[in-house]
Structures are given as structure tokens and as C-alpha cells.
Scaffold this motif. Sequence first.
Motif, short mmCIF file in Angstrom:
data_model
loop_
_atom_site.label_atom_id
_atom_site.label_comp_id
_atom_site.label_asym_id
_atom_site.label_seq_id
_atom_site.Cartn_x
_atom_site.Cartn_y
_atom_site.Cartn_z
N THR A 90 0.86 -1.18 0.00
CA THR A 90 0.00 0.00 0.00
C THR A 90 0.89 1.23 0.00
N GLY A 91 0.31 2.34 -0.32
CA GLY A 91 1.09 3.57 -0.36
C GLY A 91 1.94 3.63 -1.62
N VAL A 92 2.90 4.52 -1.63
CA VAL A 92 3.78 4.68 -2.77
C VAL A 92 4.84 3.58 -2.71
N THR A 93 4.87 2.74 -3.72
CA THR A 93 5.84 1.66 -3.73
C THR A 93 7.09 2.02 -4.52
N ARG A 94 6.94 2.96 -5.46
CA ARG A 94 8.12 3.38 -6.24
C ARG A 94 7.83 4.74 -6.86
N TYR A 95 8.69 5.68 -6.61
CA TYR A 95 8.55 7.02 -7.18
C TYR A 95 9.92 7.51 -7.58
N GLU A 96 10.11 7.76 -8.86
CA GLU A 96 11.37 8.27 -9.37
C GLU A 96 11.11 9.66 -9.92
N PRO A 97 11.45 10.71 -9.15
CA PRO A 97 11.13 12.08 -9.57
C PRO A 97 11.66 12.46 -10.95
N ARG A 98 12.80 11.92 -11.35
CA ARG A 98 13.35 12.29 -12.66
C ARG A 98 12.56 11.66 -13.81
N ASN A 99 11.76 10.63 -13.51
CA ASN A 99 10.99 9.95 -14.56
C ASN A 99 9.50 10.24 -14.51
N ALA A 100 9.06 11.05 -13.56
CA ALA A 100 7.63 11.31 -13.42
C ALA A 100 7.39 12.80 -13.21
N TRP A 101 6.27 13.26 -13.71
CA TRP A 101 5.87 14.64 -13.48
C TRP A 101 5.38 14.76 -12.06
N ASN A 102 5.87 15.75 -11.36
CA ASN A 102 5.48 15.94 -9.97
C ASN A 102 4.10 16.60 -9.93
N GLY A 103 3.09 15.84 -9.60
CA GLY A 103 1.73 16.37 -9.57
C GLY A 103 0.94 15.72 -8.45
N TYR A 104 -0.34 15.59 -8.66
CA TYR A 104 -1.24 15.02 -7.67
C TYR A 104 -2.07 13.91 -8.30
N VAL A 105 -2.57 13.03 -7.47
CA VAL A 105 -3.45 11.94 -7.91
C VAL A 105 -4.78 12.12 -7.20
N LEU A 106 -5.85 12.09 -7.97
CA LEU A 106 -7.19 12.25 -7.43
C LEU A 106 -7.93 10.94 -7.64
N PHE A 107 -8.49 10.38 -6.59
CA PHE A 107 -9.20 9.11 -6.73
C PHE A 107 -10.31 9.02 -5.71
N SER A 108 -11.29 8.20 -6.04
CA SER A 108 -12.40 7.92 -5.14
C SER A 108 -12.11 6.58 -4.47
N GLY A 109 -12.15 6.58 -3.15
CA GLY A 109 -11.78 5.37 -2.42
C GLY A 109 -12.98 4.52 -2.04
N GLN A 110 -12.68 3.35 -1.51
CA GLN A 110 -13.73 2.45 -1.01
C GLN A 110 -14.44 3.03 0.19
N ASP A 111 -13.87 4.07 0.79
CA ASP A 111 -14.50 4.71 1.95
C ASP A 111 -15.56 5.73 1.54
N LYS A 112 -15.90 5.76 0.22
CA LYS A 112 -16.93 6.68 -0.32
C LYS A 112 -16.50 8.14 -0.19
N LYS A 113 -15.19 8.39 -0.18
CA LYS A 113 -14.66 9.75 -0.14
C LYS A 113 -13.72 9.93 -1.33
N THR A 114 -13.47 11.18 -1.69
CA THR A 114 -12.53 11.48 -2.77
C THR A 114 -11.26 12.03 -2.15
N HIS A 115 -10.13 11.49 -2.58
CA HIS A 115 -8.84 11.82 -1.98
C HIS A 115 -7.93 12.47 -3.02
N LEU A 116 -7.15 13.43 -2.57
CA LEU A 116 -6.11 14.05 -3.38
C LEU A 116 -4.79 13.78 -2.68
#
Length: 132
Positions: A47-73
Motif C-alpha cells: 500500500t502507499g507509494v511503492t516506487r517514485y522516481e522524480p526524474r521519470n515522473a511529473w510531480n503532480g497530484y493523484v485524485l481518486f475515489s476510495g472504497q470509503d466513499k470519499k474522494t482523496h487528493l
Amino acid sequence: MTASTGRRQARLSHRQQQARRLQTCVLLALCMLPVAAAFAAPSVFPTGVTRYEPRNAWNGYVLFSGQDKKTHLIDMNGNEVHRWTQEGFPPVLPAPDKTGGARGHVLLQLAQLPGVHAAGNGLGNAAVGELD
């Protein structure tokens, strides 16, 4: 050939057969190990971030709707930046031509039709809100 020589040769032949059987079993087990590993399901899912390589990814945000019926950023490190108590369906960014060129607006489900469980596909929406 004497009787004891015959018995010795029979025992030697029997031991050689047993050694060949054991070698065959070990070889089969070693061949099956990668196959079994390929079909084995993990017992613990990360769970959580398992791999993040800043030089290979745009630094932004992820928006998703969870199983808890809430929306997370969340940010790219998995830290929650904001949480809305409304469920996304899933959260959708409206096209800029629909928002007068403005970006960053998000649609969320504000109310759900009673008795309708639409699994986040938007079919159970009673009210939709736009957040920026």
C-alpha cells in the motif's frame, strides 16, 4: 560368478536406479519451481507509494475515489493533501472547453439516489458538484 557377487551387483543396480529416480525427482522439482512462483499470488499487497522516481515522473497530484466513499487528493509521495466527503464517480476533470478554459475543476457526486449501488460509474448520482 558367485552368489555374493550377484547379490552385490543386484544391490548396486538397485542403488543406481534409486539414484536416477532421485535425480529425476529433483530435476522435476527444480523445473516446476519457476512455474509455481509465476502462479503464486502475493499474501501481502503493498500500500502507499511503492516506487517514485522524480526524474521519470511529473510531480503532480493523484485524485481518486476510495472504497470509503470519499474522494482523496494525494501527492506523489502518497501524502493526503485534501479529502472530500463526497464520492467521485470516478472523479472527472471537465474538458476546458466546458469550463471556459479553466483547468483544475473536478466533478464529485454530492448525493446518491436511494437504493442504487452503481459502483462508482455515475449511474446512481442524484446531485453532482464541481470543485476547483
